[in-house]
Scaffold this motif. Structure first.
Motif, short mmCIF file in Angstrom:
data_model
loop_
_atom_site.label_atom_id
_atom_site.label_comp_id
_atom_site.label_asym_id
_atom_site.label_seq_id
_atom_site.Cartn_x
_atom_site.Cartn_y
_atom_site.Cartn_z
N UNK A 34 0.83 -1.21 0.00
CA UNK A 34 0.00 0.00 0.00
C UNK A 34 0.86 1.26 0.00
N UNK A 35 1.94 1.25 0.77
CA UNK A 35 2.84 2.41 0.82
C UNK A 35 3.52 2.62 -0.53
N UNK A 36 3.95 1.53 -1.16
CA UNK A 36 4.57 1.63 -2.49
C UNK A 36 3.60 2.28 -3.47
N UNK A 37 2.33 1.89 -3.39
CA UNK A 37 1.31 2.48 -4.27
C UNK A 37 1.13 3.96 -3.97
N UNK A 38 1.03 4.31 -2.68
CA UNK A 38 0.84 5.71 -2.29
C UNK A 38 1.99 6.58 -2.76
N UNK A 39 3.20 6.03 -2.74
CA UNK A 39 4.37 6.78 -3.16
C UNK A 39 4.50 6.86 -4.69
N UNK A 40 3.63 6.13 -5.39
CA UNK A 40 3.65 6.16 -6.84
C UNK A 40 4.77 5.35 -7.45
N UNK A 41 5.33 4.40 -6.71
CA UNK A 41 6.39 3.56 -7.26
C UNK A 41 5.82 2.60 -8.30
N UNK A 42 6.63 2.31 -9.29
CA UNK A 42 6.19 1.42 -10.37
C UNK A 42 6.00 0.01 -9.83
N UNK A 43 4.83 -0.56 -10.09
CA UNK A 43 4.52 -1.93 -9.70
C UNK A 43 4.03 -2.67 -10.93
N UNK A 44 4.75 -3.71 -11.31
CA UNK A 44 4.37 -4.52 -12.47
C UNK A 44 3.61 -5.75 -11.99
N UNK A 45 2.43 -5.99 -12.53
CA UNK A 45 1.74 -7.23 -12.18
C UNK A 45 2.47 -8.43 -12.78
N UNK A 46 2.52 -9.53 -12.03
CA UNK A 46 3.10 -10.77 -12.53
C UNK A 46 1.97 -11.76 -12.74
N UNK A 47 1.63 -12.01 -13.97
CA UNK A 47 0.52 -12.90 -14.30
C UNK A 47 0.88 -14.35 -13.97
N UNK A 48 -0.13 -15.08 -13.49
CA UNK A 48 0.04 -16.50 -13.23
C UNK A 48 0.81 -16.85 -11.97
N UNK A 49 1.04 -15.86 -11.11
CA UNK A 49 1.76 -16.10 -9.86
C UNK A 49 0.82 -15.76 -8.71
N UNK A 50 0.41 -16.75 -7.94
CA UNK A 50 -0.51 -16.51 -6.83
C UNK A 50 -1.83 -15.96 -7.32
N UNK A 51 -2.60 -15.41 -6.39
CA UNK A 51 -3.88 -14.79 -6.74
C UNK A 51 -3.67 -13.37 -7.26
N UNK A 52 -2.66 -12.70 -6.73
CA UNK A 52 -2.35 -11.32 -7.10
C UNK A 52 -0.88 -11.10 -6.75
N UNK A 53 -0.08 -10.69 -7.73
CA UNK A 53 1.36 -10.52 -7.49
C UNK A 53 1.86 -9.30 -8.25
N UNK A 54 2.74 -8.54 -7.57
CA UNK A 54 3.34 -7.34 -8.15
C UNK A 54 4.83 -7.35 -7.88
N UNK A 55 5.58 -6.71 -8.77
CA UNK A 55 7.02 -6.57 -8.60
C UNK A 55 7.40 -5.11 -8.75
N UNK A 56 8.30 -4.66 -7.90
CA UNK A 56 8.87 -3.32 -8.02
C UNK A 56 10.36 -3.51 -8.33
N UNK A 57 11.12 -2.45 -8.30
CA UNK A 57 12.55 -2.55 -8.58
C UNK A 57 13.29 -3.32 -7.49
#
Length: 180
Positions: A117-140
């Protein structure tokens, strides 16, 4: 010789009054709303006579150090790491004091979700990773994995080009998703 008696000062009462006045003066200028005690309502069965449904069980407790082993953390960091240091819902592997600088942190539960949530609030880039878990994101520097209502994040700290960490972070996200 006549002794002069000083009148007794109620020091404790004075101190209490000053403390109460100080505390009352703290905070906002608005008065606090009156507190109304609420009695707990007795449990009632539905009118249909059916049993009430039990509350939803919280997600099972997951050991963060079991989600990412020391060997996997070393592969992610690209260097030897010290033994795991578990603290509540976290597990941290750090590089030795002799270097190089490296650290792998695993967060489970509310802390992992809050980090996302903090990463989102700060506007950091989050890439969704398809096919991993129910919901997955990667940042730098981290991955965030949700599966069966349980959030886990893995953060990598290194002094390198973050682009080098993309594939290893995605691999660890897949590993973690399979263990939740």
């Amino acid at each position: 010789m006549r002794q002069i008696r000083r009148p007794a000062r109620p020091a404790a009462a004075l101190l209490a009054a000053l403390l109460a006045a100080t505390v009352a003066g703290c905070g906002s200028d608005q008065e606090d709303p009156p507190v109304t005690p609420v009695a707990a309502a007795p449990s009632e069965q539905p009118a249909t006579g059916a049993e009430p449904s039990p509350p939803a069980a919280p997600p099972a407790t997951v050991d963060p150090c079991a989600l990412v082993t020391r060997k996997e953390a070393e592969q992610l960091a690209g260097t030897k790491l010290d033994a795991a240091v578990p603290v509540r819902e976290t597990c941290t592997y750090t590089g030795p004091v002799t270097g190089p600088t490296a650290q792998v942190e695993v967060f489970v539960g509310d802390g992992a979700k809050k980090y996302l949530d903090i990463e989102r609030e700060l506007g950091h880039e989050l890439r969704p990773l398809a096919g991993v878990g129910d919901e997955t994101y990667a940042s730098l520097e981290a991955v965030f994995v949700s599966r069966s209502g349980q959030w886990v994040s893995v953060r990598l700290v290194r002094l390198n080009d973050p682009a080098e960490n993309r594939a290893p972070l995605e691999r660890i996200a897949r590993t973690v998703a399979g263990r939740i």
